[in-house]
Scaffold this motif. Structure first.
Motif, mmCIF file in Angstrom:
data_model
loop_
_atom_site.group_PDB
_atom_site.id
_atom_site.type_symbol
_atom_site.label_atom_id
_atom_site.label_comp_id
_atom_site.label_asym_id
_atom_site.label_seq_id
_atom_site.Cartn_x
_atom_site.Cartn_y
_atom_site.Cartn_z
ATOM 1 N N GLY A 232 0.497 -0.842 0.429
ATOM 2 C CA GLY A 232 0.020 0.072 0.000
ATOM 3 C C GLY A 232 0.772 1.067 -0.111
ATOM 4 N N GLU A 233 -0.623 2.190 0.233
ATOM 5 C CA GLU A 233 0.700 3.614 -0.224
ATOM 6 C C GLU A 233 1.369 4.072 1.140
ATOM 7 N N LYS A 234 0.432 3.468 2.207
ATOM 8 C CA LYS A 234 0.946 4.245 3.437
ATOM 9 C C LYS A 234 2.340 3.237 4.196
ATOM 10 N N MET A 235 1.715 2.043 4.023
ATOM 11 C CA MET A 235 3.638 1.201 4.109
ATOM 12 C C MET A 235 4.677 1.789 3.489
ATOM 13 N N HIS A 236 4.841 1.965 2.091
ATOM 14 C CA HIS A 236 5.423 2.062 1.027
ATOM 15 C C HIS A 236 6.095 4.104 1.984
ATOM 16 N N ALA A 237 5.323 4.998 2.428
ATOM 17 C CA ALA A 237 5.340 6.290 2.839
ATOM 18 C C ALA A 237 6.700 6.085 3.751
ATOM 19 N N TYR A 238 5.834 5.036 5.165
ATOM 20 C CA TYR A 238 6.378 5.043 5.615
ATOM 21 C C TYR A 238 8.050 4.365 6.429
ATOM 22 N N ARG A 239 7.666 3.564 5.223
ATOM 23 C CA ARG A 239 9.508 2.177 5.701
ATOM 24 C C ARG A 239 10.431 3.659 4.494
ATOM 25 N N ALA A 240 9.930 4.944 3.650
ATOM 26 C CA ALA A 240 10.924 6.105 3.096
ATOM 27 C C ALA A 240 11.840 6.435 3.963
ATOM 28 N N ALA A 241 10.406 7.143 5.501
ATOM 29 C CA ALA A 241 10.542 7.771 6.189
ATOM 30 C C ALA A 241 11.413 7.038 7.479
ATOM 31 N N LEU A 242 11.010 5.866 8.117
ATOM 32 C CA LEU A 242 11.607 5.154 9.194
ATOM 33 C C LEU A 242 12.815 4.082 8.550
ATOM 34 N N ALA A 243 12.839 3.633 7.700
ATOM 35 C CA ALA A 243 13.450 2.299 7.128
ATOM 36 C C ALA A 243 14.713 3.218 6.673
ATOM 37 N N GLU A 244 14.702 4.094 6.580
ATOM 38 C CA GLU A 244 16.493 4.637 5.645
ATOM 39 C C GLU A 244 17.412 4.021 6.847
ATOM 40 N N PRO A 245 18.629 3.822 5.575
ATOM 41 C CA PRO A 245 19.349 3.300 6.742
ATOM 42 C C PRO A 245 19.771 3.976 7.699
#
Length: 839
Positions: A507-520
């Motif tokens: 989903g769009e929400k998961m991709h947005a959160y991963r881009a913000a929180l899962a950044e290395p």
């Protein structure tokens, strides 16, 4: 008869019921006109005031702002409540001496049996485990025979050879609360004398009066006047202004000494005094604005708005503490208080710096004191009948930290001290009762720094989510914290979505959160801060020893132990109505009690969740629940109310109700593979035997059995001080997180599968409990609708009515705390996404 006096015109005009007043009388008309004019003027003024008040109408419509003392906003206050606030000082001193004496737990019970009573004994409850040996020496007709009717307490587990039995309550915090009681009681008496102008003798005569119970608090309620009179015992003249000032200055000095010892416990004690200390520091500052103690006490007693944490931060500046530290850099309590204020203001880097400085200086002072103590005092001077126990000299270097083998052993490797007991046996003294034990400020700063690290990580995640959702954190009208459910651009954390807290993986929400929180870089920064928090919590917990015994579920697998741990944690959560699980036959763990122990243990479990280390979380959760169940601070402290405990259980319940992949059958599930569970439990036994033969060189050197059997790979998560079935005495230290939890990216599929299986084992009892609650609620609803058609329906109705009556809202700690959604969003974006891909 006496003649009736003639009635005057004035009396007639003042009576509204006289009908014979002539209306055409000129005097009457003139007076009525004057009255009308006066009424007109009054009504005009009222209209003017009403018109002028329209501008302030908006201010009146606003809710009133409650202003209370700043010390009432201090965190962890609910952990320090207990009988120590009301017990007589003589009894508190006696309890402290008994707590320090190791013979208290070893001496044989030679007391007389309790007196018989004619009243029927109460039914013992299942959870009552102790206080039966206290006996009951009340009169025969007295109904107070509860202690005598309790079941006998289980025997204490024996410590390891060469180790001393730890005290029931931490000596540092016990001495602190006793010292605080004495200081604040004396300060209250001085404040009462200054306010009433009474001498010490006159105040003593009032305290000895009926209904006073010798308490300065009760005396303060009756002062202003002396109800019993001086009767020649006290001062008969007014007290001078300088004398009053000196009494208040002395009271402020005692209050400052109390806050120096422990500002949380002092804040709780000051609350008991009502308005006795309300403006005492402010009055001293009017005479001497540069008084350091008065400025420090006034900082705690200053009235500030109490609507929200944001208003607390806006109303609390560090300017005063900065000035006090500049003038007195040697007073470490100023650094500790300033660090707490920095946490209120979300300045966590500055807070950890203050806590680190105070901790470093306290350790350096302890080292210098121990060198002086060991260099000038001989063995005979350390205590009557004391002697050195032969052992390894020197010891290992610990860099000023408490060693894993016990509470507060010193850095110089001082040998254990033993003395002769009442029966001639040799009893060892625990390191925490020796003069070279750490000061209470050391564990305080360790705990506060650990809490600051954890809150810093949560704050960074929350700030990233706010930026992602495009919202600003604002204080609500009622002062409640903002929740991250269904807010912002993407909707925030979802409740009850089977795909997870952030919805579908694509989903769009998961991709947005991963881009913000899962950044290395951001991810590694958060994990580093969480590891530092867990490190400090482990060092704090290393100050308190634990006597362990073989648990009642030694033959159970990790899934059964996890289920027992969850049911136990759910029942121990503040305000919970859930019944506790059956008590195992084995005696519980015996741990030195500290008011912040429960909060620290469950903060470590929250750290495991933030690290995504489910394999290390399973044994840590099982041991923590058993350890917390055995904690007992009575008769000094009441059970603490831990926010971390409530948040941890709430996170598990939210995951079980909103993550379908995490509630699937696990490898040890009976419905999945019975043979696999038998093989897993069998494979755990050689590992346990291997661990039992291993020498305890470090508190985190033992590998967990589940990590070796469930993962099927070379990965081994750290266990909790060896095997849970071991009867050895180990330190009260949680396991360290596994090194592979730092990054799930690039991990092999077997490792991800093992982590997912551990997560399913963790959530299985939570999901089972939720199903039971749903079935019970459905049965109660059906019973209420049926209206009673027989014995069965009557029973259902009765249970339904009882169940309906036993469903009050939790008023102690609110469910869905502000950190729950933050932890769920972080886990969903960083770890659950990868675990769903490995399913």
């Amino acid at each position: 008869m006496l003649p009736t006096p003639p009635s005057t015109h004035i009396s007639r005009s003042s009576s509204p019921d006289v009908p014979d007043v002539p209306l055409n009388d000129p005097e009457t008309q003139a007076e009525s006109k004057k009255k009308k004019k006066k009424k007109t003027k009054k009504s005009t003024k009222a209209k003017d005031s009403a018109a002028g008040g329209k501008g302030a109408g908006a201010d009146r419509d606003r809710p009133p702002v409650l202003c209370i003392s700043r010390n009432k906003h201090w965190r962890y206050i609910s952990s320090y409540h207990g009988p120590w606030l009301q017990l007589p000082l003589e009894l508190l001193d006696s309890l402290l001496i008994l707590n320090l004496d190791p013979a208290t737990l070893h001496a044989s019970d030679t007391r007389l049996p309790p007196l018989p009573s004619n009243t029927p004994p109460p039914q013992p409850r299942q959870r009552d485990r102790g206080f039966a040996s206290l006996g009951n020496y009340s009169p025969p007709d007295s109904p107070r025979n509860t202690f005598a009717a309790l079941p006998p307490p289980p025997p204490f587990p024996a410590p390891r050879p060469g180790k001393a039995t730890p005290p029931p309550i931490d000596p540092g915090v016990f001495r602190s609360v006793t010292h605080i009681r004495r200081l604040i009681d004396e300060a209250a008496e001085l404040s009462v004398r200054a306010s009433s102008g009474l001498s010490a003798a006159a105040l003593g005569s009032i305290r000895g009066g009926p209904g006073m119970n010798g308490s300065a608090w009760a005396t303060a309620q009756s002062l202003g006047l002396n109800p019993l009179g001086d009767s020649g015992n006290g001062r008969n003249v007014a007290m001078s202004a300088m004398r009053v000032h000196r009494l208040r200055a002395l009271a402020v000095q005692k209050l400052a000494a109390a806050y120096k010892t422990d500002e949380i416990a002092s804040s709780v004690m000051v609350m008991q005094g009502g308005s006795v200390f309300e403006d005492i520091a402010e009055r001293v500052l009017k005479f001497d604005p540069s008084d350091v103690d008065a400025r420090y006490v006034h900082f705690f007693h200053e009235k500030i708005p109490s609507r929200s944490v944001q208003q607390l931060a806006e109303s609390t500046s560090t300017a005063l503490l900065d000035e006090l530290i500049a003038q007195n850099p040697h007073r470490l309590e100023f650094y500790r208080t300033r660090g707490i204020v920095h946490c209120f203001r979300d300045e966590y880097a500055l807070a950890t710096r203050d806590f680190t400085h105070a901790l470093k200086e306290a350790r350096a002072m302890r080292k210098a004191r121990n060198v002086h103590f060991n260099g000038n005092l001989g063995d005979k001077q350390r205590g009557k009948g004391a002697k050195k126990k032969k052992g390894k000299a020197g010891g290992s270097k610990s860099n000023g930290q408490a060693p894993p083998s016990g509470t507060s052993a010193n850095d110089g490797g001082t040998d254990a001290v033993a003395y002769e007991g009442p029966d001639g046996e040799s009893i060892m003294l625990h390191p925490s009762v020796l003069p070279d034990a750490p000061e209470p400020i050391e564990p305080q700063c360790l705990f506060l720094r650990a809490a600051a690290y954890l809150q810093h990580a949560v704050y960074l995640i929350e700030d990233a989510i706010f930026q992602l959702e495009g919202i600003h954190k604002m204080a609500s009208v009622d002062g409640a914290e903002m929740r991250l459910c269904y807010v912002g651009r993407y909707g925030g954390v979802e409740v009850g979505n089977p795909d997870g807290p952030l919805g579908k993986s694509d989903g769009e929400k998961m991709h947005a959160y991963r881009a913000a929180l899962a950044e290395p870089a951001f991810r590694e920064h958060i994990l580093t801060i969480v590891r530092k928090s867990m490190r400090d919590h482990r060092q704090f917990l290393a100050h308190f020893d634990t006597l362990e015994s073989a648990p009642g579920y030694a033959d159970a697998d990790i899934a059964q132990r996890t289920e027992y741990a969850f049911l136990l944690s759910e029942s121990l959560r503040p305000g919970s109505q859930s019944p506790p699980p059956p008590v195992p036959d084995a005696p519980p763990m015996f741990t030195t009690y500290h008011p912040l122990l429960v909060e620290s243990h469950y903060s470590v479990l929250l750290g495991f969740l933030l690290l995504g280390d489910f394999q290390g979380l399973l044994p840590a959760f099982s041991r923590t629940a058993a350890l917390v169940d055995g904690l007992e601070g009575y008769p000094v402290f009441l059970p603490p109310r831990s926010m971390a405990q409530a948040e941890f259980v709430e996170v598990l319940e939210r995951l079980a109700g909103g993550w379908r992949n995490g509630t699937q059958p696990h490898s040890l599930s009976r419905t999945n593979s019975k043979q696999l569970a038998i093989e897993a439990s069998a494979s755990m036994r050689p590992q346990k035997a291997k661990e039992a033969r291993r020498s305890p060189t470090s508190p985190t050197s033992d590998s967990d059995a589940y990590g070796a059997s469930a993962s099927g790979s070379a990965h081994q998560s750290r266990g909790v001080n060896g095997s849970s079935s071991s009867s050895s005495c180990g330190p009260n230290v949680p396991p360290s997180p596994s090194s592979s939890s730092a990054s799930l990216d690039g991990r092999p599929g077997e490792e991800l599968a093992a982590t997912l299986d551990a997560a399913r084992i963790l959530l299985a009892p939570v999901k089972k409990r939720q199903r039971e609650k749903e079935e019970q609620a459905a049965a109660e609803k059906a019973g209420l609708k049926s209206g009673g058609g027989g014995a069965g329906s009557a029973n259902v109705n009765a249970t339904g009515a009882a169940g309906g009556a036993k469903k009050p809202l939790n008023i102690n700690i609110p469910l869905h705390g502000p950190r729950v959604e933050i932890v769920l969003a972080w886990m969903a974006a960083v770890f659950l996404y990868e675990l769903d891909g490995a399913a």
